[in-house]
Design an enzyme around this catalytic site. Structure first.
Site, PDB file in Angstrom:
ATOM      1  N   ASP A 156      -8.936   4.607  38.553  1.00 12.48           N
ATOM      2  CA  ASP A 156      -7.627   4.639  37.352  1.00 12.48           C
ATOM      3  C   ASP A 156      -6.649   4.921  39.670  1.00 12.48           C
ATOM      4  O   ASP A 156      -6.710   5.468  40.027  1.00 12.48           O
ATOM      5  CB  ASP A 156      -7.440   6.221  37.514  1.00 12.48           C
ATOM      6  CG  ASP A 156      -7.899   6.162  35.777  1.00 12.48           C
ATOM      7  OD1 ASP A 156      -8.694   4.639  35.956  1.00 12.48           O
ATOM      8  OD2 ASP A 156      -7.631   6.901  34.847  1.00 12.48           O
ATOM      9  N   LYS A 219      -0.854   2.775  32.988  1.00 13.06           N
ATOM     10  CA  LYS A 219      -0.987   4.153  33.017  1.00 13.06           C
ATOM     11  C   LYS A 219      -0.109   4.428  32.788  1.00 13.06           C
ATOM     12  O   LYS A 219       0.449   4.970  34.540  1.00 13.06           O
ATOM     13  CB  LYS A 219      -2.339   5.471  33.909  1.00 13.06           C
ATOM     14  CG  LYS A 219      -2.475   6.243  33.592  1.00 13.06           C
ATOM     15  CD  LYS A 219      -3.871   6.399  33.965  1.00 13.06           C
ATOM     16  CE  LYS A 219      -3.841   8.207  34.280  1.00 13.06           C
ATOM     17  NZ  LYS A 219      -5.163   8.467  35.076  1.00 13.06           N
ATOM     18  N   LYS A 255      -2.290   3.800  28.498  1.00 17.43           N
ATOM     19  CA  LYS A 255      -3.394   5.221  28.416  1.00 17.43           C
ATOM     20  C   LYS A 255      -2.608   5.744  28.807  1.00 17.43           C
ATOM     21  O   LYS A 255      -1.438   6.368  30.090  1.00 17.43           O
ATOM     22  CB  LYS A 255      -4.506   4.814  29.876  1.00 17.43           C
ATOM     23  CG  LYS A 255      -5.181   6.737  29.958  1.00 17.43           C
ATOM     24  CD  LYS A 255      -6.430   6.541  30.957  1.00 17.43           C
ATOM     25  CE  LYS A 255      -6.398   7.869  31.437  1.00 17.43           C
ATOM     26  NZ  LYS A 255      -7.147   8.071  32.472  1.00 17.43           N
TER      27      LYS A 255
END
Length: 319
Positions: A156, A219, A255
């Site tokens: 991430d 995300k 996400k």
């Protein structure tokens, strides 16, 4: 009519060619209707979910969780305990599904990898000078490589918001490309930090830059700033994933993270997915929810639906 009507794979290839082409592409994206976006997100958030469907959606939400601990006080023991909860969310009910992943800092990846073994639960590591992103590219790439070497299945990363807000779209694009290469076999989630991007147009632009650069997921946030995974932000990013798929045939995951704490919050997210990208995205391969305390509330609500009453405060473990 959606943005996909005006796009083609050749236009996407052109946008990747150089800084000027990318800038032209990003600036040509249609602006976001703020009122319309927020109204649709609010309307979808009021959808009534019946009991049987709620049971299924709670289990679906659990299976999509990136169970997260990202604190300076994280220890090997804390990570190991979190992994135990991921493996058996409710020791009194083994029908509860396992979560999708454990998300930790890079230096705790080995602890998570050892605790999870071959369970199938992924290990996600935040990288690239998370959460600020304020480091040289060399440091960001080493951060990524170290996490992958330690056993991370997913990375991430955070984009350089300073570069983005300064209009240096090519720098943001190039860093994502470089981090993607450093990931090797690991999947890449690109964190936009929506709470710092200031406008819906910027969130849309950042989403497209990330997808053009090779993101496997986009995300919302690090979870360290306010105004992260709002329904409107999530809807906007899901629409970007939908339009990308309509043009390319490639499915990009999404996400939301930051501020999702209750089962009601999670249900809203799943309704947004169902209504925007469709049920094909209702899988951990394409949708994750980043959270640290959400699992407890999902377990409490599951117990309520099963037995007709809320469990006591000791029914779930504390995080």
């Amino acid at each position: 009519m959606t943005i996909a009507v005006h796009l083609s794979t050749s236009l996407l290839d052109e946008a990747r060619r150089d800084e000027a082409s990318l800038r032209d592409f990003i600036r040509a994206l249609p602006g976001v209707d703020k009122v319309g976006l927020e109204a649709r997100a609010a309307t979808l958030g009021t959808r009534s979910i019946k009991t049987d469907a709620k049971r299924r959606l709670i289990d679906t939400a659990i299976s999509m969780l990136d169970l997260t601990t990202l604190e300076g006080a994280d220890t090997p023991r804390k990570v190991t305990q979190l992994c135990a909860k991921a493996l058996t969310p409710d020791p009194l009910d083994l029908s509860v599904p396992r979560v999708a992943a454990i998300c930790v800092y890079g230096d705790r990846v080995a602890d998570a990898r050892a605790a999870l073994g071959d369970s199938g639960i992924k290990v996600a590591a935040v990288a690239t000078a998370f959460p600020s992103g304020r480091a040289s590219l060399a440091v960001k790439l080493q951060d990524t490589a170290d996490a992958v070497a330690a056993g991370a299945d997913e990375i991430d990363m955070v984009i350089d918001r300073g570069a983005f807000l300064s209009g240096r779209y090519g720098q943001v694009f190039d860093e994502i490309v470089a981090v993607k290469a450093a990931c090797g076999p690991a999947h890449l989630k690109v964190i936009l930090e929506t709470g710092e991007l200031q406008t819906y147009d910027n969130i849309k632009r950042a989403s497209w830059i990330a997808m053009l650069a090779g993101a496997d997921f986009i995300k919302t946030s690090t979870g360290k700033v306010p105004s992260a995974a709002t329904p409107a932000n999530v809807l906007l990013m899901l629409e970007a994933c939908r339009d990308w798929y309509r043009v390319t045939g490639e499915k990009i995951g999404m996400k939301p993270a930051g501020g999702i704490r209750t089962s009601k919050d999670a249900m809203k997210m799943l309704v947004l997915v169902h209504e925007t990208t469709g049920d094909e995205w209702l899988t951990p391969d394409l949708f994750r929810i980043g959270a640290s305390t959400l699992l407890n509330d999902l377990l409490m609500q599951r117990h309520k639906l099963r037995d007709g009453n809320y469990s006591g405060p000791r029914y779930v473990t504390s995080d």
